[in-house]
Design a protein around this motif. Sequence first.
Motif, PDB file in Angstrom:
ATOM      1  N   LEU A 115     -15.684  -1.568  -8.523  1.00  0.00           N
ATOM      2  CA  LEU A 115     -14.260  -1.649  -8.839  1.00  0.00           C
ATOM      3  C   LEU A 115     -13.551  -0.550  -8.055  1.00  0.00           C
ATOM      4  N   THR A 116     -12.603  -0.978  -7.252  1.00  0.00           N
ATOM      5  CA  THR A 116     -11.814  -0.037  -6.456  1.00  0.00           C
ATOM      6  C   THR A 116     -10.359  -0.164  -6.905  1.00  0.00           C
ATOM      7  N   LYS A 117      -9.733   0.978  -7.216  1.00  0.00           N
ATOM      8  CA  LYS A 117      -8.332   0.984  -7.637  1.00  0.00           C
ATOM      9  C   LYS A 117      -7.528   1.826  -6.659  1.00  0.00           C
ATOM     10  N   GLU A 118      -6.390   1.290  -6.250  1.00  0.00           N
ATOM     11  CA  GLU A 118      -5.484   1.982  -5.332  1.00  0.00           C
ATOM     12  C   GLU A 118      -4.054   1.710  -5.751  1.00  0.00           C
ATOM     13  N   THR A 119      -3.171   2.603  -5.385  1.00  0.00           N
ATOM     14  CA  THR A 119      -1.731   2.395  -5.545  1.00  0.00           C
ATOM     15  C   THR A 119      -1.112   2.475  -4.156  1.00  0.00           C
ATOM     16  N   ILE A 120      -0.311   1.468  -3.842  1.00  0.00           N
ATOM     17  CA  ILE A 120       0.358   1.450  -2.543  1.00  0.00           C
ATOM     18  C   ILE A 120       1.848   1.253  -2.751  1.00  0.00           C
ATOM     19  N   TYR A 121       2.614   1.567  -1.736  1.00  0.00           N
ATOM     20  CA  TYR A 121       4.057   1.390  -1.743  1.00  0.00           C
ATOM     21  C   TYR A 121       4.460   0.536  -0.551  1.00  0.00           C
ATOM     22  N   ILE A 122       5.190  -0.525  -0.797  1.00  0.00           N
ATOM     23  CA  ILE A 122       5.667  -1.430   0.253  1.00  0.00           C
ATOM     24  C   ILE A 122       7.146  -1.139   0.481  1.00  0.00           C
ATOM     25  N   LEU A 130     -14.822 -13.911   2.446  1.00  0.00           N
ATOM     26  CA  LEU A 130     -14.667 -13.365   3.792  1.00  0.00           C
ATOM     27  C   LEU A 130     -15.587 -14.019   4.815  1.00  0.00           C
ATOM     28  N   SER A 131     -15.066 -14.147   6.038  1.00  0.00           N
ATOM     29  CA  SER A 131     -15.905 -14.512   7.179  1.00  0.00           C
ATOM     30  C   SER A 131     -15.976 -13.338   8.155  1.00  0.00           C
ATOM     31  N   ASN A 132     -14.996 -12.437   8.054  1.00  0.00           N
ATOM     32  CA  ASN A 132     -15.037 -11.172   8.802  1.00  0.00           C
ATOM     33  C   ASN A 132     -14.757 -10.048   7.815  1.00  0.00           C
ATOM     34  N   PRO A 133     -14.947  -8.786   8.195  1.00  0.00           N
ATOM     35  CA  PRO A 133     -14.848  -7.706   7.204  1.00  0.00           C
ATOM     36  C   PRO A 133     -13.429  -7.343   6.764  1.00  0.00           C
ATOM     37  N   THR A 134     -12.425  -8.117   7.183  1.00  0.00           N
ATOM     38  CA  THR A 134     -11.040  -7.789   6.870  1.00  0.00           C
ATOM     39  C   THR A 134     -10.390  -8.864   6.011  1.00  0.00           C
ATOM     40  N   LEU A 135      -9.693  -8.424   4.959  1.00  0.00           N
ATOM     41  CA  LEU A 135      -8.911  -9.318   4.112  1.00  0.00           C
ATOM     42  C   LEU A 135      -7.453  -8.900   4.237  1.00  0.00           C
ATOM     43  N   LEU A 136      -6.570  -9.846   4.576  1.00  0.00           N
ATOM     44  CA  LEU A 136      -5.143  -9.550   4.740  1.00  0.00           C
ATOM     45  C   LEU A 136      -4.355 -10.214   3.626  1.00  0.00           C
ATOM     46  N   ILE A 137      -3.516  -9.423   2.970  1.00  0.00           N
ATOM     47  CA  ILE A 137      -2.573  -9.949   1.988  1.00  0.00           C
ATOM     48  C   ILE A 137      -1.209  -9.902   2.676  1.00  0.00           C
ATOM     49  N   PRO A 138      -0.621 -11.070   2.979  1.00  0.00           N
ATOM     50  CA  PRO A 138       0.611 -11.097   3.773  1.00  0.00           C
ATOM     51  C   PRO A 138       1.774 -10.378   3.100  1.00  0.00           C
ATOM     52  N   LYS A 139       2.603  -9.766   3.921  1.00  0.00           N
ATOM     53  CA  LYS A 139       3.737  -8.993   3.422  1.00  0.00           C
ATOM     54  C   LYS A 139       4.744  -9.882   2.700  1.00  0.00           C
ATOM     55  N   LYS A 140       4.826 -11.161   3.088  1.00  0.00           N
ATOM     56  CA  LYS A 140       5.782 -12.068   2.436  1.00  0.00           C
ATOM     57  C   LYS A 140       5.440 -12.287   0.954  1.00  0.00           C
ATOM     58  N   SER A 141       4.184 -12.030   0.574  1.00  0.00           N
ATOM     59  CA  SER A 141       3.764 -12.176  -0.825  1.00  0.00           C
ATOM     60  C   SER A 141       4.098 -10.951  -1.668  1.00  0.00           C
ATOM     61  N   LEU A 142       4.534  -9.870  -1.018  1.00  0.00           N
ATOM     62  CA  LEU A 142       4.722  -8.596  -1.699  1.00  0.00           C
ATOM     63  C   LEU A 142       6.180  -8.153  -1.656  1.00  0.00           C
ATOM     64  N   ALA A 143       6.764  -7.949  -2.822  1.00  0.00           N
ATOM     65  CA  ALA A 143       8.113  -7.387  -2.891  1.00  0.00           C
ATOM     66  C   ALA A 143       8.022  -5.886  -2.637  1.00  0.00           C
ATOM     67  N   GLY A 144       9.091  -5.299  -2.175  1.00  0.00           N
ATOM     68  CA  GLY A 144       9.105  -3.863  -1.914  1.00  0.00           C
ATOM     69  C   GLY A 144       8.930  -3.058  -3.190  1.00  0.00           C
ATOM     70  N   GLY A 145       8.263  -1.917  -3.084  1.00  0.00           N
ATOM     71  CA  GLY A 145       8.060  -1.045  -4.231  1.00  0.00           C
ATOM     72  C   GLY A 145       6.594  -0.729  -4.453  1.00  0.00           C
ATOM     73  N   ARG A 146       6.300  -0.286  -5.659  1.00  0.00           N
ATOM     74  CA  ARG A 146       4.942   0.140  -6.008  1.00  0.00           C
ATOM     75  C   ARG A 146       4.084  -1.050  -6.423  1.00  0.00           C
ATOM     76  N   TRP A 147       2.837  -1.045  -5.951  1.00  0.00           N
ATOM     77  CA  TRP A 147       1.832  -2.039  -6.325  1.00  0.00           C
ATOM     78  C   TRP A 147       0.543  -1.316  -6.683  1.00  0.00           C
ATOM     79  N   ASP A 148      -0.072  -1.711  -7.788  1.00  0.00           N
ATOM     80  CA  ASP A 148      -1.398  -1.220  -8.159  1.00  0.00           C
ATOM     81  C   ASP A 148      -2.397  -2.304  -7.788  1.00  0.00           C
ATOM     82  N   ILE A 149      -3.410  -1.923  -7.005  1.00  0.00           N
ATOM     83  CA  ILE A 149      -4.408  -2.883  -6.548  1.00  0.00           C
ATOM     84  C   ILE A 149      -5.736  -2.584  -7.232  1.00  0.00           C
ATOM     85  N   ASN A 150      -6.284  -3.585  -7.912  1.00  0.00           N
ATOM     86  CA  ASN A 150      -7.614  -3.501  -8.515  1.00  0.00           C
ATOM     87  C   ASN A 150      -8.492  -4.509  -7.795  1.00  0.00           C
ATOM     88  N   MET A 151      -9.500  -4.021  -7.103  1.00  0.00           N
ATOM     89  CA  MET A 151     -10.403  -4.887  -6.369  1.00  0.00           C
ATOM     90  C   MET A 151     -11.758  -4.870  -7.067  1.00  0.00           C
TER      91      MET A 151
END
Length: 149
Positions: free
Chosen positions: A141-148, A110-131
């Motif tokens: 370790l941060t775990k989240e579930t998101i829906y696109i 990072l150079s700023n406090p925001t990290l963007l994962i572009p929508k074109k990289s993500l198919a619609g549906g459920r994603w589990d994110i492990n950071m």
Amino acid sequence: MKFNWGTGIVIAFGLFMTFILYFVFKVQSDSKYDNELVVEEYYKHDVHFGDEMIRIQNAHDLAQRPIIKTTSDGVTIVFPDVFVPKDIKGKVSLYRPSTKKLDFEIPISLSNPTLLIPKKSLAGGRWDINMEWQYEGKSYLTKETIYIN
């Protein structure tokens, strides 16, 4: 040939077994029904479960935690201002439960406090994110579930 109850039951049982075997062979031979493991080396991963719980607790104990949210541009991860962005190191793993072929990882640099994962990289549906990330020698370790959509 005489057709009675016994003969009917044997025929019905034979048809049922044929029906079940047809579906067993169909699922085993069709790539659409892949049976994938969540983790390739499950037992090796399980050995490190205690370390994982410590990292999750470290992230939970933070007064200000990173925020993972979906936006129109994709998935945005915002780190609080208390962190110096260039000192945060780690990776973001995006796991798609429905198919392993869509899984990928992004390094955190990072150079700023925001990290963007572009929508074109993500198919619609459920994603589990492990950071998994480190800051000042401490692991988180941060775990989240998101829906696109």
